[in-house]
Design a protein around this motif. Structure first.
Motif, PDB file in Angstrom:
ATOM      1  N   ALA A 144       0.826  -1.218   0.000  1.00 50.72           N
ATOM      2  CA  ALA A 144       0.000   0.000   0.000  1.00 50.72           C
ATOM      3  C   ALA A 144       0.858   1.265   0.000  1.00 50.72           C
ATOM      4  O   ALA A 144       0.533   2.250  -0.672  1.00 50.72           O
ATOM      5  N   ASP A 145       1.944   1.235   0.751  1.00 48.57           N
ATOM      6  CA  ASP A 145       2.796   2.425   0.894  1.00 48.57           C
ATOM      7  C   ASP A 145       4.023   2.384  -0.014  1.00 48.57           C
ATOM      8  O   ASP A 145       4.864   3.294   0.051  1.00 48.57           O
ATOM      9  N   ASN A 146       4.132   1.326  -0.828  1.00 49.26           N
ATOM     10  CA  ASN A 146       5.301   1.157  -1.697  1.00 49.26           C
ATOM     11  C   ASN A 146       6.593   1.271  -0.882  1.00 49.26           C
ATOM     12  O   ASN A 146       7.524   1.998  -1.248  1.00 49.26           O
ATOM     13  N   ASP A 147       6.634   0.548   0.230  1.00 50.45           N
ATOM     14  CA  ASP A 147       7.751   0.633   1.169  1.00 50.45           C
ATOM     15  C   ASP A 147       8.366  -0.757   1.373  1.00 50.45           C
ATOM     16  O   ASP A 147       7.965  -1.490   2.284  1.00 50.45           O
ATOM     17  N   PRO A 148       9.354  -1.149   0.575  1.00 49.16           N
ATOM     18  CA  PRO A 148       9.957  -2.483   0.683  1.00 49.16           C
ATOM     19  C   PRO A 148      10.651  -2.728   2.020  1.00 49.16           C
ATOM     20  O   PRO A 148      10.891  -3.882   2.384  1.00 49.16           O
ATOM     21  N   SER A 149      10.991  -1.671   2.751  1.00 49.47           N
ATOM     22  CA  SER A 149      11.704  -1.855   4.021  1.00 49.47           C
ATOM     23  C   SER A 149      10.859  -2.588   5.060  1.00 49.47           C
ATOM     24  O   SER A 149      11.403  -3.108   6.046  1.00 49.47           O
ATOM     25  N   LEU A 150       9.556  -2.652   4.842  1.00 50.49           N
ATOM     26  CA  LEU A 150       8.684  -3.354   5.784  1.00 50.49           C
ATOM     27  C   LEU A 150       8.778  -4.878   5.621  1.00 50.49           C
ATOM     28  O   LEU A 150       8.311  -5.618   6.490  1.00 50.49           O
ATOM     29  N   ILE A 151       9.360  -5.343   4.521  1.00 49.79           N
ATOM     30  CA  ILE A 151       9.549  -6.772   4.297  1.00 49.79           C
ATOM     31  C   ILE A 151      10.999  -7.108   4.644  1.00 49.79           C
ATOM     32  O   ILE A 151      11.934  -6.666   3.967  1.00 49.79           O
ATOM     33  N   LEU A 152      11.220  -7.865   5.695  1.00 48.14           N
ATOM     34  CA  LEU A 152      12.560  -8.070   6.239  1.00 48.14           C
ATOM     35  C   LEU A 152      13.317  -9.229   5.613  1.00 48.14           C
ATOM     36  O   LEU A 152      14.505  -9.400   5.885  1.00 48.14           O
ATOM     37  N   SER A 153      12.661 -10.050   4.816  1.00 52.15           N
ATOM     38  CA  SER A 153      13.351 -11.142   4.135  1.00 52.15           C
ATOM     39  C   SER A 153      12.647 -11.429   2.818  1.00 52.15           C
ATOM     40  O   SER A 153      11.495 -11.047   2.620  1.00 52.15           O
ATOM     41  N   GLY A 154      13.370 -12.127   1.925  1.00 49.59           N
ATOM     42  CA  GLY A 154      12.807 -12.389   0.603  1.00 49.59           C
ATOM     43  C   GLY A 154      12.964 -13.829   0.191  1.00 49.59           C
ATOM     44  O   GLY A 154      13.354 -14.686   0.997  1.00 49.59           O
ATOM     45  N   PRO A 155      12.695 -14.131  -1.078  1.00 53.19           N
ATOM     46  CA  PRO A 155      12.731 -15.517  -1.552  1.00 53.19           C
ATOM     47  C   PRO A 155      14.107 -16.160  -1.459  1.00 53.19           C
ATOM     48  O   PRO A 155      14.220 -17.368  -1.223  1.00 53.19           O
ATOM     49  N   ASP A 156      15.171 -15.378  -1.625  1.00 58.14           N
ATOM     50  CA  ASP A 156      16.525 -15.949  -1.511  1.00 58.14           C
ATOM     51  C   ASP A 156      16.785 -16.444  -0.092  1.00 58.14           C
ATOM     52  O   ASP A 156      17.387 -17.504   0.110  1.00 58.14           O
ATOM     53  N   ASP A 157      16.336 -15.662   0.901  1.00 57.88           N
ATOM     54  CA  ASP A 157      16.503 -16.068   2.300  1.00 57.88           C
ATOM     55  C   ASP A 157      15.699 -17.332   2.590  1.00 57.88           C
ATOM     56  O   ASP A 157      16.169 -18.239   3.286  1.00 57.88           O
ATOM     57  N   THR A 158      14.488 -17.384   2.056  1.00 60.76           N
ATOM     58  CA  THR A 158      13.629 -18.545   2.265  1.00 60.76           C
ATOM     59  C   THR A 158      14.242 -19.801   1.657  1.00 60.76           C
ATOM     60  O   THR A 158      14.260 -20.867   2.274  1.00 60.76           O
ATOM     61  N   LEU A 159      14.766 -19.659   0.432  1.00 59.55           N
ATOM     62  CA  LEU A 159      15.403 -20.799  -0.233  1.00 59.55           C
ATOM     63  C   LEU A 159      16.624 -21.267   0.553  1.00 59.55           C
ATOM     64  O   LEU A 159      16.822 -22.470   0.752  1.00 59.55           O
ATOM     65  N   ARG A 160      17.420 -20.333   1.037  1.00 57.00           N
ATOM     66  CA  ARG A 160      18.635 -20.684   1.767  1.00 57.00           C
ATOM     67  C   ARG A 160      18.302 -21.485   3.029  1.00 57.00           C
ATOM     68  O   ARG A 160      18.923 -22.501   3.326  1.00 57.00           O
ATOM     69  N   SER A 161      17.312 -21.037   3.782  1.00 57.80           N
ATOM     70  CA  SER A 161      16.977 -21.726   5.030  1.00 57.80           C
ATOM     71  C   SER A 161      16.307 -23.073   4.760  1.00 57.80           C
ATOM     72  O   SER A 161      16.528 -24.041   5.499  1.00 57.80           O
ATOM     73  N   HIS A 162      15.513 -23.167   3.695  1.00 57.08           N
ATOM     74  CA  HIS A 162      14.888 -24.448   3.367  1.00 57.08           C
ATOM     75  C   HIS A 162      15.926 -25.479   2.913  1.00 57.08           C
ATOM     76  O   HIS A 162      15.829 -26.657   3.257  1.00 57.08           O
ATOM     77  N   LEU A 163      16.921 -25.030   2.142  1.00 55.73           N
ATOM     78  CA  LEU A 163      17.998 -25.937   1.753  1.00 55.73           C
ATOM     79  C   LEU A 163      18.737 -26.457   2.983  1.00 55.73           C
ATOM     80  O   LEU A 163      19.129 -27.625   3.032  1.00 55.73           O
ATOM     81  N   LEU A 164      18.889 -25.583   3.991  1.00 59.96           N
ATOM     82  CA  LEU A 164      19.547 -26.001   5.226  1.00 59.96           C
ATOM     83  C   LEU A 164      18.721 -27.059   5.957  1.00 59.96           C
ATOM     84  O   LEU A 164      19.281 -28.009   6.525  1.00 59.96           O
ATOM     85  N   VAL A 165      17.405 -26.923   5.930  1.00 55.20           N
ATOM     86  CA  VAL A 165      16.530 -27.927   6.538  1.00 55.20           C
ATOM     87  C   VAL A 165      16.732 -29.285   5.860  1.00 55.20           C
ATOM     88  O   VAL A 165      16.839 -30.325   6.529  1.00 55.20           O
ATOM     89  N   PHE A 166      16.806 -29.296   4.538  1.00 58.91           N
ATOM     90  CA  PHE A 166      17.026 -30.550   3.812  1.00 58.91           C
ATOM     91  C   PHE A 166      18.409 -31.132   4.110  1.00 58.91           C
ATOM     92  O   PHE A 166      18.564 -32.351   4.206  1.00 58.91           O
ATOM     93  N   GLN A 167      19.405 -30.266   4.266  1.00 57.40           N
ATOM     94  CA  GLN A 167      20.742 -30.747   4.600  1.00 57.40           C
ATOM     95  C   GLN A 167      20.773 -31.339   6.009  1.00 57.40           C
ATOM     96  O   GLN A 167      21.451 -32.343   6.259  1.00 57.40           O
ATOM     97  N   ALA A 168      20.032 -30.733   6.929  1.00 59.76           N
ATOM     98  CA  ALA A 168      19.948 -31.273   8.290  1.00 59.76           C
ATOM     99  C   ALA A 168      19.291 -32.648   8.286  1.00 59.76           C
ATOM    100  O   ALA A 168      19.732 -33.579   8.980  1.00 59.76           O
ATOM    101  N   GLU A 169      18.255 -32.801   7.487  1.00 57.53           N
ATOM    102  CA  GLU A 169      17.587 -34.096   7.400  1.00 57.53           C
ATOM    103  C   GLU A 169      18.490 -35.136   6.741  1.00 57.53           C
ATOM    104  O   GLU A 169      18.486 -36.318   7.132  1.00 57.53           O
ATOM    105  N   LYS A 170      19.294 -34.704   5.776  1.00 54.01           N
ATOM    106  CA  LYS A 170      20.275 -35.609   5.162  1.00 54.01           C
ATOM    107  C   LYS A 170      21.261 -36.101   6.215  1.00 54.01           C
ATOM    108  O   LYS A 170      21.603 -37.289   6.268  1.00 54.01           O
ATOM    109  N   SER A 171      21.711 -35.198   7.079  1.00 47.24           N
ATOM    110  CA  SER A 171      22.627 -35.571   8.154  1.00 47.24           C
ATOM    111  C   SER A 171      21.994 -36.600   9.080  1.00 47.24           C
ATOM    112  O   SER A 171      22.638 -37.587   9.459  1.00 47.24           O
ATOM    113  N   ARG A 172      20.733 -36.382   9.429  1.00 45.71           N
ATOM    114  CA  ARG A 172      20.049 -37.316  10.333  1.00 45.71           C
ATOM    115  C   ARG A 172      19.929 -38.697   9.706  1.00 45.71           C
ATOM    116  O   ARG A 172      20.192 -39.719  10.352  1.00 45.71           O
TER     117      ARG A 172
END
Length: 271
Positions: free
Chosen positions: A230-258
């Motif tokens: 509404a305000d055209n203010d990207p600073s209100l979004i603190l993370s994006g798709p790259d961050d989401t992908l990075r953390s999800h890949l880490l979840v899969f790597q943790a499960e691989k370790s287990r």
């Protein structure tokens, strides 16, 4: 530390929708990807370079079924001694006129009354003995992570807890320690001044009931996104798709370790 809650785990991960990997996914992704995501966010630009993980289906198995127990809770002679009894989790709540979650999930036909609930428990998945279900997701798991620069993080997901989803977090720094549990104020102890300070969470004056779940997080996520658009203010979004992908890949790597019982070394591409 994520305490799932003993009856919540039985409801969702033994009898419910996320009990079986082939039908849904593994526990760490289904329940704790948010926690790993948050740890990565706190670490800033430092990427995780090593991860190890351990966990098992530690209790809800046929070998642990009590002697004399039935295949269904409504017919069971030892039900009163079982903390995971469907009568306790669902029927007693309904008898007290409480048909919200998790009872509402059991009455999948939309009719919420004692008769419909009783029928669902007699015939459906939520009335099954927890020791005779087709569950295969782990009930406890630890994840150990090392990030660039030597920072480390340890995460625990545990089914067998009194608390339900009220995360407990401690951050250890060189000049202080930070603690937070559930919705309580954040506690910061300053090593320099030998002083403790409490920081209560900021609560909005009005929050719609249908957005108040997860400690109000649902409301804040939607509010931040709508406000940013509404305000055209990207600073209100603190993370994006790259961050989401990075953390999800880490979840899969943790499960691989287990699964493979090894320490997984992660390259710059998250592989």
């Amino acid at each position: 530390m994520e305490p799932v809650g003993y009856w919540h785990f039985a409801h969702s991960y033994v009898r419910g929708n996320w009990r079986n990997e082939e039908e849904s996914t593994f526990s760490l992704l289904a329940k704790s990807c948010h926690d790993i995501d948050l740890i990565c966010y706190w670490m800033g630009n430092r990427r995780c370079v090593k991860v190890s993980s351990f966990g098992t289906v530690s209790h809800f198995t046929k070998e642990n079924k009590p002697e004399g127990a039935s295949s269904r809770c409504l017919d069971c002679t030892v039900e009163e001694m079982c903390p995971y009894s469907a009568q306790k989790i669902y029927l007693k709540k309904a008898q007290q006129k409480s048909f919200g979650w998790p009872v509402s999930v059991v009455c999948s036909d939309g009719v919420q009354d004692i008769e419909s609930l009783t029928h669902a428990l007699k015939t459906g998945p939520y009335g099954r003995c927890v020791y005779e279900c087709d569950n295969d997701v782990v009930s406890n798991q630890v994840v150990n992570m090392e990030f660039e620069g030597g920072q480390t993080a340890a995460f625990t997901m545990m089914a067998f807890t009194t608390d339900l989803g009220a995360r407990k977090t401690t951050i250890y720094g060189t000049k202080g320690e930070l603690r937070c549990a559930g919705g309580s104020p954040i506690e910061v102890f300053d090593f320099v001044n030998n002083k403790k300070t409490l920081y209560p969470a900021k609560i909005v004056g009005f929050m719609p009931m249908h957005l108040s779940a997860h400690g109000g997080a649902d409301y804040y996520l939607i509010n931040s996104f709508i406000s940013a658009v509404a305000d055209n203010d990207p600073s209100l979004i603190l993370s994006g798709p790259d961050d989401t992908l990075r953390s999800h890949l880490l979840v899969f790597q943790a499960e691989k370790s287990r699964r493979e019982n090894c320490v997984v070394h992660i390259d710059k591409d998250g592989q």
